[in-house]
Design a protein around this motif. Structure first.
Motif, PDB file in Angstrom:
ATOM      1  N   GLN A 230     -10.101  13.878 -15.896  1.00  0.00           N
ATOM      2  CA  GLN A 230     -11.292  13.269 -16.470  1.00  0.00           C
ATOM      3  C   GLN A 230     -12.535  13.917 -15.860  1.00  0.00           C
ATOM      4  O   GLN A 230     -12.480  14.477 -14.761  1.00  0.00           O
ATOM      5  CB  GLN A 230     -11.312  11.767 -16.227  1.00  0.00           C
ATOM      6  CG  GLN A 230     -11.313  11.358 -14.761  1.00  0.00           C
ATOM      7  CD  GLN A 230     -11.251   9.853 -14.582  1.00  0.00           C
ATOM      8  OE1 GLN A 230     -11.853   9.111 -15.334  1.00  0.00           O
ATOM      9  NE2 GLN A 230     -10.516   9.403 -13.565  1.00  0.00           N
ATOM     10  N   ILE A 231     -13.631  13.837 -16.581  1.00  0.00           N
ATOM     11  CA  ILE A 231     -14.869  14.445 -16.099  1.00  0.00           C
ATOM     12  C   ILE A 231     -15.478  13.569 -15.008  1.00  0.00           C
ATOM     13  O   ILE A 231     -15.692  12.374 -15.200  1.00  0.00           O
ATOM     14  CB  ILE A 231     -15.861  14.635 -17.252  1.00  0.00           C
ATOM     15  CG1 ILE A 231     -15.306  15.654 -18.252  1.00  0.00           C
ATOM     16  CG2 ILE A 231     -17.222  15.116 -16.722  1.00  0.00           C
ATOM     17  CD1 ILE A 231     -16.139  15.796 -19.511  1.00  0.00           C
ATOM     18  N   ASP A 232     -15.741  14.185 -13.877  1.00  0.00           N
ATOM     19  CA  ASP A 232     -16.383  13.486 -12.763  1.00  0.00           C
ATOM     20  C   ASP A 232     -17.869  13.821 -12.694  1.00  0.00           C
ATOM     21  O   ASP A 232     -18.685  12.983 -12.309  1.00  0.00           O
ATOM     22  CB  ASP A 232     -15.697  13.875 -11.454  1.00  0.00           C
ATOM     23  CG  ASP A 232     -16.215  13.082 -10.272  1.00  0.00           C
ATOM     24  OD1 ASP A 232     -16.375  11.852 -10.408  1.00  0.00           O
ATOM     25  OD2 ASP A 232     -16.477  13.691  -9.220  1.00  0.00           O
ATOM     26  N   LEU A 233     -18.214  15.048 -13.083  1.00  0.00           N
ATOM     27  CA  LEU A 233     -19.593  15.508 -12.930  1.00  0.00           C
ATOM     28  C   LEU A 233     -19.862  16.682 -13.854  1.00  0.00           C
ATOM     29  O   LEU A 233     -18.996  17.539 -14.039  1.00  0.00           O
ATOM     30  CB  LEU A 233     -19.830  15.943 -11.475  1.00  0.00           C
ATOM     31  CG  LEU A 233     -21.180  16.552 -11.120  1.00  0.00           C
ATOM     32  CD1 LEU A 233     -22.272  15.485 -11.162  1.00  0.00           C
ATOM     33  CD2 LEU A 233     -21.124  17.202  -9.732  1.00  0.00           C
ATOM     34  N   ILE A 234     -21.041  16.708 -14.441  1.00  0.00           N
ATOM     35  CA  ILE A 234     -21.532  17.879 -15.162  1.00  0.00           C
ATOM     36  C   ILE A 234     -22.921  18.203 -14.628  1.00  0.00           C
ATOM     37  O   ILE A 234     -23.786  17.333 -14.558  1.00  0.00           O
ATOM     38  CB  ILE A 234     -21.581  17.650 -16.681  1.00  0.00           C
ATOM     39  CG1 ILE A 234     -20.162  17.649 -17.265  1.00  0.00           C
ATOM     40  CG2 ILE A 234     -22.424  18.733 -17.366  1.00  0.00           C
ATOM     41  CD1 ILE A 234     -20.095  17.435 -18.760  1.00  0.00           C
TER      42      ILE A 234
END
Length: 251
Positions: A230-234
Motif C-alpha cells: 500500500q502507498i505510505d508516502l508520495i
C-alpha cells in the motif's frame, strides 16, 4: 528485464567510460524512433552534496538491510555503504557491477528484477530501492504485480519499497507533441500512457529492447490492488513531473 551480455551492454559501457569521464552521454531510443540524450550535467556520477534536497530527504527513510535494484553507476549504493548501511547492489548490466566493484562496493550481483527471488532468500531485506525512475522496471500492471510479489517475498514483514518515477501526462511532459502523441497512442492501444519499449545506445553498442513504464499516480494505485503493498508516502519533485513513492506492507 533479464541479464544482458557484454557485447550488448551499451549502458554498462557508458558507465565504465563515464567513470573516467563524467561528461560522457548516452542515447535512449524509443520504438517510435525518438532519440533522447542522457547524463547531461553528469548526473550518474554526481556526489551526495549535489543531490536535490528531496533526494536527500527520501534516503533518510531507508532502514535495515537494503537492496538497490538497477544500481547503475552505484552512486547511491556507495553513499549508503559509506554511511554504514548493509546494502546490496544489483543490475542487469555487467559493466555497472564492474564499476561498483571499482568503487569498493562490497556486495554486488548481476541479476534482473524478475529473478531476485531466485537469488535471495525470503525476508532478506528491509528496504528495496528503485531510484532514478527505476520504478519503471515494473513494465505493466500484470508484470508489475508479479514483481511486487517477488519483492514481498524477499522483504521482511516491515519491509518498504522506495521508488522513483514520473507522470507522463504532466503538463511539462506533454509540451513535446512527440511525447504527447506517444502517450495518447498508448491509451488508444489499451496500454498505460507511460508504457514504452526502448533501449540504450552508446558508441557502437546497443542494449536489447526492453519494456519500461512511467507511472501516473492513478495507474500506480491500480497496480497495487490485490498485492500486499500500500502507498505510505508520495513526494513530488517541485519543478518537474517526477515523484517518489514509498510502499509499505498491508499486513
Amino acid at each position: 528485464m533479464l541479464e544482458i551480455m557484454n557485447k550488448q551492454d551499451a549502458f554498462g559501457k557508458f558507465v565504465l567510460d563515464g567513470w573516467k569521464d563524467h561528461g560522457k552521454m548516452y542515447i535512449i531510443e524509443r520504438n517510435d524512433g525518438y532519440l533522447g540524450i542522457n547524463n547531461r550535467y553528469g548526473l550518474y556520477f554526481s556526489e551526495y552534496i549535489d543531490w536535490s534536497n528531496l533526494d536527500k530527504k527520501i534516503l533518510k527513510l531507508v532502514k535495515g538491510k537494503i537492496l538497490d535494484v538497477g544500481c547503475g553507476s552505484g552512486r547511491v549504493t556507495k553513499y549508503l555503504q559509506d554511511e554504514g548501511f548493509d546494502v546490496m547492489a544489483t543490475d542487469v548490466s555487467t559493466g555497472c557491477i564492474q564499476v561498483c566493484k571499482k568503487q569498493g562496493i562490497t556486495k554486488t550481483k548481476v541479476v534482473g528484477i524478475e529473478k531476485l527471488d531466485r537469488v535471495f532468500k525470503k525476508n532478506s531485506f528491509d528496504t528495496i530501492l528503485l531510484l532514478g525512475h527505476n520504478f519503471g522496471l515494473l513494465p505493466s500492471i500484470k508484470k508489475g504485480r508479479k514483481i511486487l510479489q517477488i519483492l514481498d517475498k524477499i522483504t521482511t514483514d516491515k519491509g518498504i519499497i522506495i521508488g522513483h518515477t514520473m507522470n507522463p501526462t504532466h503538463k511539462i511532459e506533454t509540451k513535446n507533441p512527440i511525447h504527447k502523441n506517444y502517450y495518447k497512442n498508448n491509451v488508444l492501444l489499451g496500454r498505460l500512457p507511460g508504457q514504452m519499449r526502448m533501449r540504450v545506445r552508446y558508441s557502437i553498442y546497443k542494449d536489447p529492447w526492453y519494456d519500461y513504464t512511467f507511472w501516473r499516480e492513478e495507474d500506480l494505485r491500480e497496480l497495487i490492488k490485490g498485492t500486499n503493498w500500500q502507498i505510505d508516502l508520495i513526494e513530488k519533485e517541485p519543478e518537474n513531473s517526477s515523484y517518489y513513492v514509498v510502499l509499505k506492507k498491508r499486513r
